[in-house]
Design an enzyme around this catalytic site. Structure first.
Site, PDB file in Angstrom:
ATOM      1  CG  ASP A  14       9.295  92.917  10.218  1.00 17.65           C
ATOM      2  OD1 ASP A  14       9.902  91.828  10.249  1.00 17.65           O
ATOM      3  OD2 ASP A  14       8.826  93.468  11.236  1.00 17.65           O
ATOM      4  CG  ASP A 108      12.343  88.267  11.034  1.00 15.99           C
ATOM      5  OD1 ASP A 108      13.396  88.832  11.379  1.00 15.99           O
ATOM      6  OD2 ASP A 108      11.347  88.183  11.775  1.00 15.99           O
ATOM      7  CD  GLU A 109      13.686  93.581  11.734  1.00 15.06           C
ATOM      8  OE1 GLU A 109      13.125  94.651  11.457  1.00 15.06           O
ATOM      9  OE2 GLU A 109      13.825  93.179  12.909  1.00 15.06           O
TER      10      GLU A 109
END
Length: 367
Positions: A14, A108-109
């Protein structure tokens, strides 16, 4: 351990305050200052906030007005999604250096299954450290990670040592880790559910574990069995490289509240057009149309209709959305409208889930 209960090595990566960190990367003058990505105007919404802004209670999905009230010296920047996507692609390329079992959750993860990996490294902890270092070297951005036996625990663990840290929960540590965990940190337990659990005397994983599956099903419906199993470390969902969407939608927040249905119909036409574009781009169609209405007092209302055939055409979507709009009287002026399509033609491609009634047994498994 039963054969149907696989023990995997899962990493959840993350990025730390991704959008805001990209803005700081491209404009170093912003570093160290409270920063929000989003709109500061009356109708603006915060898409992301850096850690300096979070100290003042600024959070994503908060109105720009409230964010400014919390932090008068907050700096706002407009989101640049093309730039975020560009860096996200670089990060995902790094993931694929280690495994092909990569399941992106957003820009983003992502989850990575490194049980068997391209580096031949048996230590998921070492791989996570190496991946985070590679991301830093390639992009200049920090990432955090959680490492454990399944996606649920890895996801929870990635928040423990944020920012720029990682947490490994070894197999023998799973049950103590979950029992001592604040119920608010359980992935899938939101603010409303947490408050309900508090009223039922559930404050930690240990409290949750003490409740029967019948009790949890009675109080939390379909989510009850999920809570019953995850608190016991049971979560058999595989890392899926090609995630099949459950719904596709589009929505708009308006600069001024709408009280006239005529103006709403005009906006719905634009939303339906955007939804059609997204559906055709992915060659997806669906049977269930849902109209989302957010009123000026922020209360939310959804209305749905299922038809007997798959659609992706703007005209048919709009026709049903109009019908739903007139289904009942509006309670207030409207600040947001959205249309989504579910019950998709991708459902037959879904992989059947393994039995979640397996019992977790501890095994030696080097992480």
């Amino acid at each position: 351990m039963p054969n149907e209960m696989p023990l995997r090595k899962i990493i959840h990566v993350d990025m730390d305050a991704f959008y805001a960190s990209v803005e700081e990367l491209d404009n170093p003058e912003l570093k160290g200052k409270p920063l929000a990505v989003g709109g500061s105007e009356k109708r603006g919404v915060v898409s992301a906030a850096n850690y300096e802004a979070r100290k003042y209670g600024v959070r994503s999905a908060m109105s720009g007005f409230q964010a400014r009230k919390n932090c008068p010296h907050l700096t706002f920047v407009k989101p640049r999604f093309d730039r975020y996507k560009e860096i996200s692609k670089q990060i995902r390329a790094i993931f694929f250096e280690y495994t092909d079992l990569v399941e992106p959750l957003s820009l983003d993860e992502a989850y990575l299954d490194v049980t068997v990996n391209k580096k031949g490294n048996p230590s998921a902890t070492m791989l996570a450290t190496e991946i985070r270092q590679r991301i830093l070297e390639k992009t200049g951005l920090n990432a955090s990670a959680g490492i454990s036996i399944n996606k649920f625990i890895a996801k929870v663990a990635s928040d423990i040592n944020k920012p720029n840290g990682q947490k490994t929960v070894n197999p023998e540590e799973v049950i103590p880790f979950l029992e001592n965990l604040d119920i608010r940190k359980f992935y899938g337990v939101g603010k409303v559910t947490a408050e309900k659990m508090y009223k039922l005397g559930i404050f930690t994983g240990k409290d949750l574990k003490s409740k029967s599956i019948e009790f949890l099903a009675e109080n939390f419906g379909k989510s009850g069995p999920y809570y019953y199993h995850v608190v016991r470390g049971i979560h058999n969902s595989e890392v899926k490289p090609h995630r099949i969407p459950k719904s596709v939608g589009a929505e708009r927040t308006f600069n001024e509240n709408l009280s006239s249905e005529i103006f709403m119909l005009e906006r719905l036409e634009h939303i339906a057009q955007e939804l059609e574009r997204r559906l055709k781009k992915s060659t997806i169609a669906g049977k269930t149309i849902t109209l989302k209405i957010k009123y000026s007092d922020f209360t939310l209302n959804t209305r749905s209709k299922t038809i007997p055939y798959f659609i992706s055409d703007k005209a048919l979507i709009l026709e049903t959305a109009k019908e739903l709009l007139y289904q009942e009287e509006l309670q207030n002026s409207v600040r947001l409208l959205g249309i989504s399509l579910s019950n998709l033609n991708t459902d037959d491609k879904k992989v059947k889930k393994t039995d979640d009634k397996s019992i977790l047994v501890q095994l030696k498994f080097d992480f």
